[in-house]
Motif scaffolding. Structure first.
Motif, PDB file in Angstrom:
ATOM      1  N   ALA A   1      43.587  34.356  68.751  1.00 60.44           N
ATOM      2  CA  ALA A   1      44.911  33.755  68.916  1.00 60.44           C
ATOM      3  C   ALA A   1      45.014  33.023  70.244  1.00 60.44           C
ATOM      4  O   ALA A   1      45.585  31.926  70.330  1.00 60.44           O
ATOM      5  CB  ALA A   1      45.988  34.831  68.813  1.00 60.44           C
ATOM      6  N   ALA A   2      44.474  33.628  71.295  1.00 65.99           N
ATOM      7  CA  ALA A   2      44.501  32.987  72.612  1.00 65.99           C
ATOM      8  C   ALA A   2      43.754  31.661  72.573  1.00 65.99           C
ATOM      9  O   ALA A   2      44.243  30.640  73.093  1.00 65.99           O
ATOM     10  CB  ALA A   2      43.884  33.916  73.660  1.00 65.99           C
ATOM     11  N   LEU A   3      42.599  31.646  71.953  1.00 65.54           N
ATOM     12  CA  LEU A   3      41.826  30.405  71.845  1.00 65.54           C
ATOM     13  C   LEU A   3      42.588  29.368  71.038  1.00 65.54           C
ATOM     14  O   LEU A   3      42.586  28.178  71.368  1.00 65.54           O
ATOM     15  CB  LEU A   3      40.468  30.690  71.211  1.00 65.54           C
ATOM     16  CG  LEU A   3      39.532  31.610  71.998  1.00 65.54           C
ATOM     17  CD1 LEU A   3      38.242  31.833  71.220  1.00 65.54           C
ATOM     18  CD2 LEU A   3      39.237  31.050  73.383  1.00 65.54           C
TER      19      LEU A   3
ATOM     20  N   ASP B   1      33.847  33.261  68.130  1.00 61.35           N
ATOM     21  CA  ASP B   1      34.624  32.058  68.452  1.00 61.35           C
ATOM     22  C   ASP B   1      34.598  31.730  69.950  1.00 61.35           C
ATOM     23  O   ASP B   1      34.895  30.596  70.346  1.00 61.35           O
ATOM     24  CB  ASP B   1      36.088  32.235  68.027  1.00 61.35           C
ATOM     25  CG  ASP B   1      36.240  32.666  66.586  1.00 61.35           C
ATOM     26  OD1 ASP B   1      35.641  33.702  66.208  1.00 61.35           O
ATOM     27  OD2 ASP B   1      36.969  31.994  65.837  1.00 61.35           O
ATOM     28  N   LEU B   2      34.273  32.705  70.780  1.00 64.37           N
ATOM     29  CA  LEU B   2      34.275  32.492  72.226  1.00 64.37           C
ATOM     30  C   LEU B   2      33.101  31.636  72.697  1.00 64.37           C
ATOM     31  O   LEU B   2      33.113  31.157  73.837  1.00 64.37           O
ATOM     32  CB  LEU B   2      34.237  33.841  72.959  1.00 64.37           C
ATOM     33  CG  LEU B   2      35.551  34.609  73.019  1.00 64.37           C
ATOM     34  CD1 LEU B   2      35.316  36.035  73.490  1.00 64.37           C
ATOM     35  CD2 LEU B   2      36.556  33.909  73.927  1.00 64.37           C
ATOM     36  N   ALA B   3      32.110  31.457  71.859  1.00 65.63           N
ATOM     37  CA  ALA B   3      30.948  30.660  72.250  1.00 65.63           C
ATOM     38  C   ALA B   3      31.388  29.280  72.734  1.00 65.63           C
ATOM     39  O   ALA B   3      32.112  28.565  72.041  1.00 65.63           O
ATOM     40  CB  ALA B   3      29.982  30.522  71.073  1.00 65.63           C
ATOM     41  N   GLY B   4      30.983  28.936  73.947  1.00 66.03           N
ATOM     42  CA  GLY B   4      31.318  27.639  74.508  1.00 66.03           C
ATOM     43  C   GLY B   4      32.702  27.556  75.124  1.00 66.03           C
ATOM     44  O   GLY B   4      33.093  26.505  75.634  1.00 66.03           O
ATOM     45  N   LYS B   5      33.467  28.642  75.069  1.00 66.26           N
ATOM     46  CA  LYS B   5      34.830  28.659  75.611  1.00 66.26           C
ATOM     47  C   LYS B   5      34.866  29.409  76.951  1.00 66.26           C
ATOM     48  O   LYS B   5      34.003  30.226  77.238  1.00 66.26           O
ATOM     49  CB  LYS B   5      35.792  29.344  74.640  1.00 66.26           C
ATOM     50  CG  LYS B   5      35.828  28.746  73.251  1.00 66.26           C
ATOM     51  CD  LYS B   5      36.401  27.343  73.256  1.00 66.26           C
ATOM     52  CE  LYS B   5      36.820  26.888  71.858  1.00 66.26           C
ATOM     53  NZ  LYS B   5      35.746  27.001  70.863  1.00 66.26           N
ATOM     54  N   ALA B   6      35.902  29.133  77.738  1.00 63.80           N
ATOM     55  CA  ALA B   6      36.089  29.838  79.004  1.00 63.80           C
ATOM     56  C   ALA B   6      36.761  31.178  78.740  1.00 63.80           C
ATOM     57  O   ALA B   6      37.795  31.237  78.067  1.00 63.80           O
ATOM     58  CB  ALA B   6      36.944  29.003  79.950  1.00 63.80           C
ATOM     59  N   PHE B   7      36.161  32.246  79.242  1.00 59.15           N
ATOM     60  CA  PHE B   7      36.779  33.559  79.154  1.00 59.15           C
ATOM     61  C   PHE B   7      36.186  34.472  80.212  1.00 59.15           C
ATOM     62  O   PHE B   7      35.176  34.134  80.846  1.00 59.15           O
ATOM     63  CB  PHE B   7      36.601  34.171  77.753  1.00 59.15           C
ATOM     64  CG  PHE B   7      35.192  34.594  77.409  1.00 59.15           C
ATOM     65  CD1 PHE B   7      34.793  35.921  77.539  1.00 59.15           C
ATOM     66  CD2 PHE B   7      34.273  33.674  76.926  1.00 59.15           C
ATOM     67  CE1 PHE B   7      33.508  36.316  77.207  1.00 59.15           C
ATOM     68  CE2 PHE B   7      32.980  34.065  76.588  1.00 59.15           C
ATOM     69  CZ  PHE B   7      32.594  35.390  76.731  1.00 59.15           C
ATOM     70  N   ALA B   8      36.821  35.596  80.419  1.00 57.31           N
ATOM     71  CA  ALA B   8      36.318  36.592  81.368  1.00 57.31           C
ATOM     72  C   ALA B   8      36.368  37.960  80.719  1.00 57.31           C
ATOM     73  O   ALA B   8      37.156  38.203  79.796  1.00 57.31           O
ATOM     74  CB  ALA B   8      37.155  36.589  82.647  1.00 57.31           C
TER      75      ALA B   8
ATOM     76  N   GLU C   1      22.257  32.185  76.990  1.00 59.56           N
ATOM     77  CA  GLU C   1      22.332  31.892  78.424  1.00 59.56           C
ATOM     78  C   GLU C   1      23.766  31.634  78.884  1.00 59.56           C
ATOM     79  O   GLU C   1      24.101  31.844  80.047  1.00 59.56           O
ATOM     80  CB  GLU C   1      21.442  30.701  78.771  1.00 59.56           C
ATOM     81  CG  GLU C   1      19.970  31.034  78.793  1.00 59.56           C
ATOM     82  CD  GLU C   1      19.648  32.141  79.800  1.00 59.56           C
ATOM     83  OE1 GLU C   1      19.952  31.962  80.993  1.00 59.56           O
ATOM     84  OE2 GLU C   1      19.110  33.184  79.392  1.00 59.56           O
ATOM     85  N   ALA C   2      24.629  31.186  77.972  1.00 57.81           N
ATOM     86  CA  ALA C   2      26.030  30.960  78.338  1.00 57.81           C
ATOM     87  C   ALA C   2      26.695  32.263  78.785  1.00 57.81           C
ATOM     88  O   ALA C   2      27.681  32.245  79.531  1.00 57.81           O
ATOM     89  CB  ALA C   2      26.790  30.356  77.161  1.00 57.81           C
ATOM     90  N   GLY C   3      26.155  33.383  78.326  1.00 55.91           N
ATOM     91  CA  GLY C   3      26.711  34.673  78.725  1.00 55.91           C
ATOM     92  C   GLY C   3      26.555  34.965  80.203  1.00 55.91           C
ATOM     93  O   GLY C   3      27.258  35.832  80.745  1.00 55.91           O
TER      94      GLY C   3
END
Length: 247
Positions: free
Chosen positions: A115-117, A154-161, A198-200
Motif C-alpha cells: 500500500a505504501a508503494l 514489490d520492493l525490488a528497485g524501490k527505496a525502503f529501510a 546486490e540492491a539489498g
C-alpha cells in the motif's frame, strides 16, 4: 556499491499537539548540515501542519502506520494515500507495538508495504524479537523470518529501510551490546541480499530501541547500522539533534 545514506527517523508515537511543531522546526533548523537524512513521524493529525511548517527544509515527514486498503469502511484507520495527500513521504510499518498490541502479522505488514508503494511512500519496515525469544536463542531466526515475511517482492528497485528494534529494548532504557547489534544487522543484510541481490546492500538498516544522545555514536558507528529509529528522544529537538549529529 557505496554504503546507503544514513537515515535518522523520529517516531513521536501518540505524542504531540500543535505546540510541538516548534520542536520540529528546531530540528529542521539544526539539521541543515546533517550528514544523514532526517525524518519525523508525528501522529497523523499533525502530518499536514508539520509538512507545511517544514516545507523547503531537509527534514521529511512520515506516518506511523497505514491501512492496506486505499479506502473503505475502516473506521479510525488511515490509508497510505491519505498520508501522502497530507504531505508524508515515508511511513513506519510493522512497529513492534503494532505487532504486539494489534496482532499484526508479517503478511499484514507486507500488504501495508504494498500500500505504501502504491501511494508513493518510502516504507520503514520494523522487525525485532522479544526477550523470551532472545533468551531461547531464537533471535536471529525470528528476525530474519520477519524480514522475509514482511518485505514483498514489490520492493525490488524501490527505496525502503528496515528497522531492527528488539522489543525488549523499546522504552526500557535497555539496549543490546554493540556485538549483538552488529550480529543482527549482518544477518538482516545477508537476508536482504538473498532476497534482492546486490540492491539489498543499498538498503539502510536502522537500529531502534532506547537510542539517545549518550549512546548514539557507538550504535551508529557499529557495523551495518545505517541509521536509527528514535522514539522518546525524538520529541525534544535538542535530544534528537544530538542523535542526528552523532552520524
Amino acid at each position: 556499491m557505496t554504503a546507503p545514506t544514513p537515515l535518522i527517523a523520529g517516531n513521536w508515537k501518540m505524542n504531540g499537539l500543535a505546540a510541538s511543531l516548534a520542536e520540529a522546526k528546531a530540528v529542521a533548523e539544526g539539521a541543515k548540515a546533517a550528514r544523514a537524512r532526517v525524518a519525523i513521524c508525528p501522529p497523523s493529525v499533525l502530518i499536514e501542519r508539520m509538512s507545511r511548517e517544514l516545507a523547503g527544509s531537509a527534514v521529511a515527514v512520515g506516518g506511523q502506520d497505514a491501512h492496506a486498503e486505499e479506502s473503505g469502511a475502516y473506521t479510525g484507520d488511515v490509508a497510505a494515500e491519505m498520508l501522502a495527500d497530507a504531505g508524508a513521504t515515508l511511513v513506519i510499518l510493522g512497529h513492534s507495538e503494532r505487532r504486539a498490541t494489534y496482532g499484526e502479522t508479517d503478511s499484514l505488514v507486507a500488504a501495508k508495504v504494498k500500500a505504501a508503494l502504491r501511494a508513493g511512500l518510502e516504507p520503514i519496515v520494523c522487525v525485532g524479537e522479544t526477550l523470551e525469544q532472545r533468551k531461547a536463542g531464537e533471535a536471529l531466526k525470528v528476525v530474519t523470518g520477519q524480514v522475509r515475511g514482511s518485505l514483498p517482492a514489490d520492493l525490488a528497485g524501490k527505496a525502503f529501510a528496515v528497522a531492527y528494534e528488539p522489543v525488549w529494548a523499546i522504552g526500557t532504557g535497555l539496549t543490546p551490546t554493540t556485538p549483538e547489534i552488529e550480529e543482527m544487522h549482518r544477518a538482516i543484510r545477508a537476508t536482504l541480499v538473498e532476497m534482492f541481490g546486490e540492491a539489498g546492500r543499498a538498503v539502510p538498516i536502522l537500529y531502534g530501541g532506547s537510542v539517545k544522545p549518550s549512546n548514539a555514536a557507538e550504535i551508529l558507528h557499529a557495523d551495518e547500522v545505517g541509521g536509527a529509529l528514535v522514539g522518546g528522544a525524538s520529541l525534544k529537538a535538542a535530544d534528537f539533534l544530538g542523535i542526528v549529529n552523532a552520524v
